[in-house]
Enzyme design. Structure first.
Site, short mmCIF file in Angstrom:
data_model
loop_
_atom_site.label_atom_id
_atom_site.label_comp_id
_atom_site.label_asym_id
_atom_site.label_seq_id
_atom_site.Cartn_x
_atom_site.Cartn_y
_atom_site.Cartn_z
N CYS A 277 0.86 -1.19 0.00
CA CYS A 277 0.00 0.00 0.00
C CYS A 277 0.89 1.24 0.00
O CYS A 277 0.62 2.23 -0.67
CB CYS A 277 -0.88 0.05 1.25
N HIS B 108 1.10 5.09 -1.41
CA HIS B 108 0.45 5.93 -0.40
C HIS B 108 1.32 6.19 0.82
O HIS B 108 0.80 6.39 1.91
CB HIS B 108 -0.89 5.31 0.01
N ARG C 210 -12.89 -0.18 -2.04
CA ARG C 210 -11.65 0.58 -2.25
C ARG C 210 -10.43 -0.30 -1.98
O ARG C 210 -9.48 -0.34 -2.73
CB ARG C 210 -11.66 1.84 -1.38
N CYS D 254 -7.68 -1.77 -4.70
CA CYS D 254 -6.27 -1.43 -4.53
C CYS D 254 -5.41 -2.69 -4.59
O CYS D 254 -4.37 -2.71 -5.24
CB CYS D 254 -6.04 -0.72 -3.19
#
Lengths: 267, 204
Positions: A176, A180, A224, A228
């Site tokens: 992730c 991010h 979401r 992802c």
């Protein structure tokens, strides 16, 4: 992305003479996003969600109105701003969708396998979670994110979620955090929130669920995360899985103090 | 915020009279939870959660980089995996390289495994003047070849970086395209040409 690019290129072709600078494209996309705020079809999901909440359904023919979302049975106002949280009756941490499944099973008498077949809507099929999620989150609009951390299982979910956020795997070595974990970056022209940084985390988390213009669907946070991971080249994240709840706990907690403002509308 | 969380967690754990949870135990538990939380789908099997040594070492925040000696170890390990082309030819067709740089498909469970993967270079790098839709996770590669020249040493470095980015920068965000079988040798030749060929749009 395609839609954004098309819009960006149309705007650029129309407005810019000479070499196009990326910043202007980014600005134009920001304008486009602002214009979207005028009308949000999420209203339709919210209305259906409220109906689903109040309708008598399932083998026991009762509504969800006695479902405890963390602030007592039937209290919907502001509940989402304090999720995920520990629920003593289930002895585990739950996010909204997990809690809804729990209530549909325990209150309404549905079989779990029957009601988790369509977590996400698609062409020709609707998801009850997207509708319920739209309505319940709309009832938290304006509330301040305050995810509880007093129970050891809440603390554990946060720690596990944090580990998962930085977990690199798959053929692309993506975590992730690859997209991010830094501030001020973007993919193509899409700005990326740094979900480890409070301001960005607040802006991102408080605007899910969202109506996705490019998909014509309202998408919840479970969606979401699932999408992802698809792009991360991981396998398929199970709906309401423990990992999804832990990761949501980590991200929601990072958004603490932010003013909840969803369902939003996104490209 | 995190500190408060950890402090709270510590207090609760102490109160319960248990030993505190080590970072490694948390990592192990997280992995076990993840393994139970995914379904295989299409080409994405559960073994994608099995980390190699590099992925394990690099599962950390950017703000907490690997200690120098560990980073050197990871770089050495990855450097050893680079395969240079047997015929020594590292430059292919930049036009094909441009297509690869534009394409973001490949290896997702929603992708057809029979079709070639893209490199998706533009997702993270500026490369040419004409493509304005580029990302910024990686550095700009505009005029990459013009600035560095096209010597064999530069070709070998570029080839190696695309083949296995971690050979030069431990825990790089860039995928290890050759090492992990995302791009074929021929594709990497084309991407190297996109970066180094004087006629490529990258070098205009």
């Amino acid at each position: 992305m395609n839609r954004t690019l098309k819009i960006a290129s149309v705007l650029l072709a129309a407005a810019v003479a000479g070499p196009a600078m990326p910043q202007s494209a980014v600005d134009e996309i920001a304008k486009y996003r602002l214009q979207l705020q005028d009308g949000n079809p999420a209203d339709l999901w919210e209305a259906r969600g409220e109906d689903l909440w109040k309708q008598k359904r399932g083998p026991k023919n009762v509504s969800l109105e006695q479902c405890d979302l963390g602030k007592g049975p039937g209290v919907v106002k502001g509940a989402y701003a304090e999720l995920p949280r520990y629920f003593a009756d289930a002895d585990r941490v739950m996010d909204l969708e997990t809690r809804l499944v729990h209530c549909m099973v325990t209150l309404q008498g549905f079989k779990q396998a029957d009601i988790t077949k369509r977590p996400f809507g698609g062409p020709g099929s609707r998801s009850d979670y997207e509708a319920l999620g739209a309505w319940i989150t709309s009832e938290a609009k304006g509330y301040t994110m305050a995810v509880p951390m007093s129970h050891p299982k809440e603390q554990e979910a946060f720690r596990l979620g944090e580990k998962m956020f930085f977990f690199r795997g798959g053929p692309h070595d993506f975590a992730c955090a690859t997209c991010h974990g830094q501030t001020g970056k973007r993919i193509r022209l899409q700005d990326l929130p740094n979900l480890t940084e409070r301001g960005d985390a607040q802006r991102a988390y408080t605007t899910w669920p969202a109506y996705r213009v490019s998909q014509g669907e309202l998408r919840t946070f479970q969606w979401r995360l699932n999408d992802c991971f698809r792009q991360q080249r991981f396998p398929d994240l199970k709906f309401t899985s423990e990992a999804s709840i832990a990761l949501t706990t980590f991200l929601a907690k990072n958004a603490d103090g932010g003013k909840f403002n969803a369902p939003a509308i996104k490209r | 915020m995190k500190k408060t969380t950890y402090a709270l967690a510590g207090l609760v754990v102490l109160a319960a009279g248990c030993a505190s949870v080590s970072d490694q135990e948390t990592a192990q538990k997280a992995l076990a939870v993840m393994k139970a939380s995914f379904n295989e789908k299409g080409q994405a099997k559960l073994d994608r959660l099995d980390q190699d040594e590099t992925q394990k070492a690099c599962s950390r925040p950017e703000s907490e980089p690997l200690p120098k000696d560990e980073a050197a170890k990871i770089e050495k390990l990855n450097f050893a995996s680079i395969k240079y082309p047997a015929d020594g030819k590292m430059l292919g067709d930049w036009r094909e390289g441009e297509k690869i740089a534009q394409s973001g498909v490949g290896k997702q469970y929603s992708d057809d495994p029979k079709k070639p993967s893209g490199g998706n270079c533009y997702a993270c790098h500026q490369m040419s003047k004409t493509e304005i839709s580029y990302g910024t996770i990686g550095p700009s590669l505009y005029q990459y070849g013009k600035l560095r020249g096209n010597t064999e040493a530069v070709q070998r470095y570029t080839w190696g970086k695309v083949w296995n980015s971690n050979a030069y920068t431990a825990c790089s965000n860039m995928p290890r395209f050759g090492h992990n079988g995302i791009l074929t040798e021929k594709q990497i030749r084309d991407v190297t040409a996109l970066l180094l060929d004087p006629a490529s749009p990258v070098n205009q």
